[in-house]
Design a protein around this motif. Sequence first.
Motif, short mmCIF file in Angstrom:
data_model
loop_
_atom_site.label_atom_id
_atom_site.label_comp_id
_atom_site.label_asym_id
_atom_site.label_seq_id
_atom_site.Cartn_x
_atom_site.Cartn_y
_atom_site.Cartn_z
N GLN A 50 0.84 -1.05 -0.02
CA GLN A 50 -0.05 -0.02 0.05
C GLN A 50 1.00 1.45 -0.03
OE1 GLN A 50 -3.83 0.51 0.51
NE2 GLN A 50 -3.83 -1.48 -0.11
N LEU A 51 0.60 2.08 -1.00
CA LEU A 51 1.23 3.51 -1.01
C LEU A 51 0.08 4.71 -0.87
CD1 LEU A 51 4.26 4.88 -1.17
CD2 LEU A 51 3.51 5.06 -3.70
N PHE A 52 0.18 5.19 0.09
CA PHE A 52 -0.94 6.13 0.47
C PHE A 52 -2.43 5.77 0.00
CE2 PHE A 52 2.94 8.88 -1.15
CZ PHE A 52 3.20 9.39 0.12
N GLY A 53 -2.56 4.65 0.39
CA GLY A 53 -4.05 4.01 0.36
C GLY A 53 -4.27 3.30 -0.98
N ILE A 54 -3.14 3.14 -1.96
CA ILE A 54 -3.44 2.40 -3.01
C ILE A 54 -2.47 1.26 -3.37
CG2 ILE A 54 -4.62 4.38 -4.28
CD1 ILE A 54 -2.13 5.28 -5.43
#
Length: 234
Positions: A50-54
């Motif tokens: 996950q990177l900033f919720g994506i």
Amino acid sequence: MFNFFVLFLEYILSALIILLALRFMKKEGAYVALATLIIASNLGVAKLFQLFGIEVTAANMSMGMAFVIYSILTEVYGKEEGRRAVWTGFFAQLAFVLLGLVYTSYLPSQNDFAQSYLSQVFAVTPRIAFASWTAFILSGYTAVWIHHALKGKTKLWMRNNVATKIGQIVDNLIFVTIAFLGLVDFKTYLQIFITTSIVEFALDYADTWVVYLGVGFLKDEGHDGNFKIAEARD
């Protein structure tokens, strides 16, 4: 935020692999770095985080750096050398997967502890590798052709960015479709494609200094004559 730090670490390490290989091994170093990054990427790309919720796949930076090597070799030696780099990368992937499948085919002893881990890796890798092979060859040829077509008409930073951006769109579309479609839901599939493209697009602007340094290292090798010949042919 921790994953962003790790992503930045992957970027720095990938750039250092290329620059150190070019600095000390010159042209041969480009192929060493290319094979290293591609083999590592074939392992890393199976990991999602996950990177900033994506959702993002690992190895975005390291695989994206392959296009940097294409640009450097095409700039200094011409499009034939760029195409040779594409096929070198393909051979590295093919050898990696075939040997991995052979290793996991041995009947493990009672003291073996690696079979389950290796089996999981290479159970996923063949599909990923096929996706990578197809995307790698088509996108690589696209990037090399565009860089060659723009040579003499644009500045190095411009042709590097245009060639790598279009090449990465082709690469992502083919790779994500073959590697993930049907294994994850369609929303996740779109997220992987979009986020991978965004990360690699950002890398295009962050990798320009690597291209300039790499070209400088190869020109300093004493191949200025070859460089001029390549320019004349282009």
